[in-house]
Write a protein that holds these residues in place. Structure first.
Motif, PDB file in Angstrom:
ATOM      1  N   ILE A 199      16.895 -16.186 -11.678  1.00 29.56           N
ATOM      2  CA  ILE A 199      16.971 -14.735 -11.531  1.00 29.56           C
ATOM      3  C   ILE A 199      15.858 -14.056 -12.331  1.00 29.56           C
ATOM      4  CG2 ILE A 199      18.362 -12.700 -12.101  1.00 29.56           C
ATOM      5  CD1 ILE A 199      20.840 -14.324 -11.348  1.00 29.56           C
ATOM      6  N   ALA A 200      15.608 -14.536 -13.541  1.00 29.71           N
ATOM      7  CA  ALA A 200      14.540 -13.955 -14.365  1.00 29.71           C
ATOM      8  C   ALA A 200      13.185 -14.128 -13.689  1.00 29.71           C
ATOM      9  CB  ALA A 200      14.533 -14.607 -15.747  1.00 29.71           C
ATOM     10  N   LYS A 201      12.957 -15.297 -13.089  1.00 28.36           N
ATOM     11  CA  LYS A 201      11.704 -15.551 -12.386  1.00 28.36           C
ATOM     12  C   LYS A 201      11.562 -14.621 -11.186  1.00 28.36           C
ATOM     13  CE  LYS A 201       9.009 -19.235 -10.202  1.00 28.36           C
ATOM     14  NZ  LYS A 201       8.984 -20.672  -9.819  1.00 28.36           N
ATOM     15  N   ALA A 202      12.676 -14.392 -10.475  1.00 23.91           N
ATOM     16  CA  ALA A 202      12.646 -13.479  -9.330  1.00 23.91           C
ATOM     17  C   ALA A 202      12.332 -12.056  -9.790  1.00 23.91           C
ATOM     18  CB  ALA A 202      13.981 -13.518  -8.592  1.00 23.91           C
TER      19      ALA A 202
ATOM     20  N   GLU B 226      22.087  -6.794  -6.374  1.00 26.09           N
ATOM     21  CA  GLU B 226      23.371  -7.250  -5.845  1.00 26.09           C
ATOM     22  C   GLU B 226      23.656  -8.678  -6.281  1.00 26.09           C
ATOM     23  OE1 GLU B 226      25.810  -6.936  -1.611  1.00 26.09           O
ATOM     24  OE2 GLU B 226      23.623  -6.807  -1.611  1.00 26.09           O
ATOM     25  N   ILE B 227      22.633  -9.515  -6.268  1.00 29.12           N
ATOM     26  CA  ILE B 227      22.785 -10.905  -6.715  1.00 29.12           C
ATOM     27  C   ILE B 227      23.175 -10.946  -8.193  1.00 29.12           C
ATOM     28  CG2 ILE B 227      21.495 -13.032  -7.187  1.00 29.12           C
ATOM     29  CD1 ILE B 227      19.874 -12.407  -4.615  1.00 29.12           C
ATOM     30  N   VAL B 228      22.508 -10.114  -9.015  1.00 31.10           N
ATOM     31  CA  VAL B 228      22.814 -10.076 -10.449  1.00 31.10           C
ATOM     32  C   VAL B 228      24.259  -9.633 -10.675  1.00 31.10           C
ATOM     33  CG1 VAL B 228      22.296  -8.897 -12.617  1.00 31.10           C
ATOM     34  CG2 VAL B 228      20.427  -9.717 -11.166  1.00 31.10           C
ATOM     35  N   ALA B 229      24.697  -8.608  -9.934  1.00 32.54           N
ATOM     36  CA  ALA B 229      26.070  -8.102 -10.094  1.00 32.54           C
ATOM     37  C   ALA B 229      27.093  -9.177  -9.743  1.00 32.54           C
ATOM     38  CB  ALA B 229      26.268  -6.865  -9.215  1.00 32.54           C
ATOM     39  N   ILE B 230      26.843  -9.940  -8.684  1.00 35.17           N
ATOM     40  CA  ILE B 230      27.765 -11.005  -8.290  1.00 35.17           C
ATOM     41  C   ILE B 230      27.776 -12.112  -9.331  1.00 35.17           C
ATOM     42  CG2 ILE B 230      28.247 -12.778  -6.554  1.00 35.17           C
ATOM     43  CD1 ILE B 230      26.979 -10.911  -4.476  1.00 35.17           C
ATOM     44  N   ALA B 231      26.570 -12.451  -9.845  1.00 31.38           N
ATOM     45  CA  ALA B 231      26.487 -13.506 -10.855  1.00 31.38           C
ATOM     46  C   ALA B 231      27.276 -13.144 -12.107  1.00 31.38           C
ATOM     47  CB  ALA B 231      25.019 -13.772 -11.203  1.00 31.38           C
TER      48      ALA B 231
ATOM     49  N   GLN C 246      12.701 -17.579  -1.467  1.00 32.79           N
ATOM     50  CA  GLN C 246      13.331 -18.130  -2.660  1.00 32.79           C
ATOM     51  C   GLN C 246      14.505 -17.272  -3.122  1.00 32.79           C
ATOM     52  OE1 GLN C 246      10.056 -18.443  -5.402  1.00 32.79           O
ATOM     53  NE2 GLN C 246       9.022 -20.019  -4.184  1.00 32.79           N
ATOM     54  N   LEU C 247      14.394 -15.947  -2.929  1.00 35.80           N
ATOM     55  CA  LEU C 247      15.503 -15.075  -3.292  1.00 35.80           C
ATOM     56  C   LEU C 247      16.735 -15.387  -2.446  1.00 35.80           C
ATOM     57  CD1 LEU C 247      16.238 -12.628  -5.145  1.00 35.80           C
ATOM     58  CD2 LEU C 247      15.838 -11.178  -3.133  1.00 35.80           C
ATOM     59  N   GLY C 248      16.540 -15.671  -1.170  1.00 36.12           N
ATOM     60  CA  GLY C 248      17.662 -16.058  -0.318  1.00 36.12           C
ATOM     61  C   GLY C 248      18.353 -17.305  -0.828  1.00 36.12           C
TER      62      GLY C 248
ATOM     63  N   ALA D 198      20.426 -16.371  -3.815  1.00 33.10           N
ATOM     64  CA  ALA D 198      21.660 -15.696  -3.382  1.00 33.10           C
ATOM     65  C   ALA D 198      22.737 -16.715  -3.035  1.00 33.10           C
ATOM     66  CB  ALA D 198      21.368 -14.797  -2.182  1.00 33.10           C
ATOM     67  N   MET D 199      22.371 -17.754  -2.316  1.00 33.81           N
ATOM     68  CA  MET D 199      23.349 -18.759  -1.934  1.00 33.81           C
ATOM     69  C   MET D 199      23.803 -19.580  -3.136  1.00 33.81           C
ATOM     70  SD  MET D 199      23.899 -18.060   1.142  1.00 33.81           S
ATOM     71  CE  MET D 199      24.891 -19.442   1.686  1.00 33.81           C
ATOM     72  N   ASP D 200      22.896 -19.815  -4.094  1.00 42.74           N
ATOM     73  CA  ASP D 200      23.279 -20.510  -5.327  1.00 42.74           C
ATOM     74  C   ASP D 200      24.321 -19.700  -6.095  1.00 42.74           C
ATOM     75  OD1 ASP D 200      21.567 -22.595  -4.805  1.00 42.74           O
ATOM     76  OD2 ASP D 200      19.958 -21.870  -6.104  1.00 42.74           O
ATOM     77  N   VAL D 201      24.113 -18.398  -6.141  1.00 41.70           N
ATOM     78  CA  VAL D 201      25.025 -17.532  -6.880  1.00 41.70           C
ATOM     79  C   VAL D 201      26.360 -17.393  -6.156  1.00 41.70           C
ATOM     80  CG1 VAL D 201      25.406 -15.134  -7.616  1.00 41.70           C
ATOM     81  CG2 VAL D 201      23.212 -16.256  -8.084  1.00 41.70           C
ATOM     82  N   LEU D 202      26.331 -17.234  -4.849  1.00 39.61           N
ATOM     83  CA  LEU D 202      27.565 -17.102  -4.079  1.00 39.61           C
ATOM     84  C   LEU D 202      28.352 -18.406  -4.039  1.00 39.61           C
ATOM     85  CD1 LEU D 202      26.295 -14.980  -1.057  1.00 39.61           C
ATOM     86  CD2 LEU D 202      27.997 -14.260  -2.728  1.00 39.61           C
TER      87      LEU D 202
END
Length: 390
Positions: A284-287, A264-269, A327-329, A332-336
């Motif tokens: 994202i790659a690290k995640a 979902e994060i990738v799709a938003i990005a 870290q994923l959270g 997510a906020m960085d991307v949003l």
């Protein structure tokens, strides 16, 4: 490195995926993709019962207790398909994944006959009576007391951070049954009916606005001696065995849920242009790489399973996933960006800011990072124990 399942498991995967798709696009469409733990309780109870009737609720259990006697590979497949179908969080998961396997391993035949069918058929919701205001990571410091009175115990005390405590039918409780005992000695593992006088669950409102947790007060609540798992005053052994099951096949379902969040994060990005930011791309790659590592370690952990005892890989699991998810959270906020902070996001996206807020607690509950490192050093590596105060 590529992990694949044997071709003969294809039919099992297709059967599981087909049943889930039919159920979650039909009668249970309203709860598909739900992330909140306590919303739509009646619909989710009905879904648990439908899974039980189709023998998908406890696929790894013996057939005589409502399961399919599924192999580890089949259990992994079902966990993956459940997450891929965006099944809701299991309201029965503490019964299915924790107290049920504990009863199978340590319960009497009478206890199995009394409790396992209702768990397998989705008729009972369980909660966990472990943590207390002064006994969280230091579980052996519990103060809740249970005084024996004939064929029953009378329980007095308080539990806190009880997941689904407001909606549960039963609770498995660690209580001190030996007067004057300290630490892990003198504790018993009791099964307690929540629907009785003397049990008072009160909701704890989280910063997300949800009330997934409760504090539960016991004031003369009863538990039958026949509903004690293990010997009196030897409940610590049972409590630790139960925590071993916490790092079982359910970890794969958790990882598939993480996969859905990352996708979902990738799709938003990609949609909002953040994917062109090299720092965001690197995060994202690290995640993605971290989630792959998590999966391989979980499969290794399952391959080393010997009935609830923790393997070396299992000792590291909680420390690893909780920090990864935290870290994923943040990603997510960085991307949003600003949309995530002020809530001006598309209607189908509110789960990510909620995930960010919830993930802040991942490194605290179920044993803080500090406690996890002590466990790894002392139990997995055999290093000297950390000095304790008098």
């Amino acid at each position: 490195m590529k992990l694949a399942f044997a071709p003969e498991l294809k039919a099992f995967r297709e059967e599981a995926a087909g049943w889930l798709e039919t159920a979650l696009s039909g009668p249970f469409k309203a709860i598909r993709g739900q992330t909140n733990q306590v919303d739509n309780v009646e619909e989710r109870r009905a879904f648990e019962q439908a899974m039980g009737e189709a023998r998908w609720s406890v696929v790894g259990w013996p057939e005589e207790w409502g399961g399919r006697n599924a192999s580890i590979a089949q259990q992994v497949i079902f966990a993956e398909e459940y997450a891929r179908a965006k099944g809701p969080p299991r309201v029965g998961h503490l019964g299915v994944e924790l107290v049920g396997p504990t009863l199978l391993a340590l319960g009497t035949e009478e206890q199995k006959a009394r409790f396992l069918p209702d768990i397998a058929q989705g008729k009972t919701i369980w909660c966990q009576g472990y943590s207390e205001p002064g006994a969280g990571s230091d579980l052996a410091n519990v103060k809740t007391k249970a005084r024996r009175d004939g064929d029953r115990y009378l329980i007095d005390g308080q539990k806190i951070w009880t997941s689904m405590g407001m909606i549960s039918d039963w609770c498995f409780v660690i209580a001190r049954t030996k007067a004057g005992s300290v630490g892990p000695k003198g504790l018993s593992f009791l099964l307690v009916d929540m629907d009785q006088d003397g049990v008072d669950p009160r909701p704890i409102r989280q910063m997300t606005g949800e009330a997934e947790f409760a504090e539960v007060f016991f004031d003369g609540a009863e538990a039958k001696v026949a509903d004690r798992i293990g010997d009196e005053d030897d409940g610590w052994k049972v409590a630790m065995a139960l925590l071993g099951f916490e790092r079982g096949v359910s970890t794969l379902a958790q990882q598939m849920h993480f996969r859905n969040e990352l996708d979902e994060i990738v799709a938003i990005a990609k949609r909002n242009g953040r994917a062109s930011d090299p720092i965001i791309r690197q995060k994202i790659a690290k995640a993605h790489a971290g989630l792959k590592i998590m999966r391989y370690n979980a499969l290794r952990m399952l391959a080393e399973d010997d009935g609830g005892s923790l393997s070396g890989a299992a000792f590291t699991y909680k420390l690893y996933w909780s920090n990864w998810h935290k870290q994923l959270g943040e990603i997510a906020m960085d991307v949003l960006g600003q949309e995530g902070e002020i809530g001006l996001i598309e209607e189908r996206m509110p789960s990510l800011p909620t995930m960010y807020l919830m993930s802040r607690s991942d490194t605290i509950y179920a044993g803080t990072d500090q406690i996890q490192r002590n466990i790894i050093s002392e139990r997995a590596l055999g290093l000297p124990r950390e000095p304790r105060g008098a």
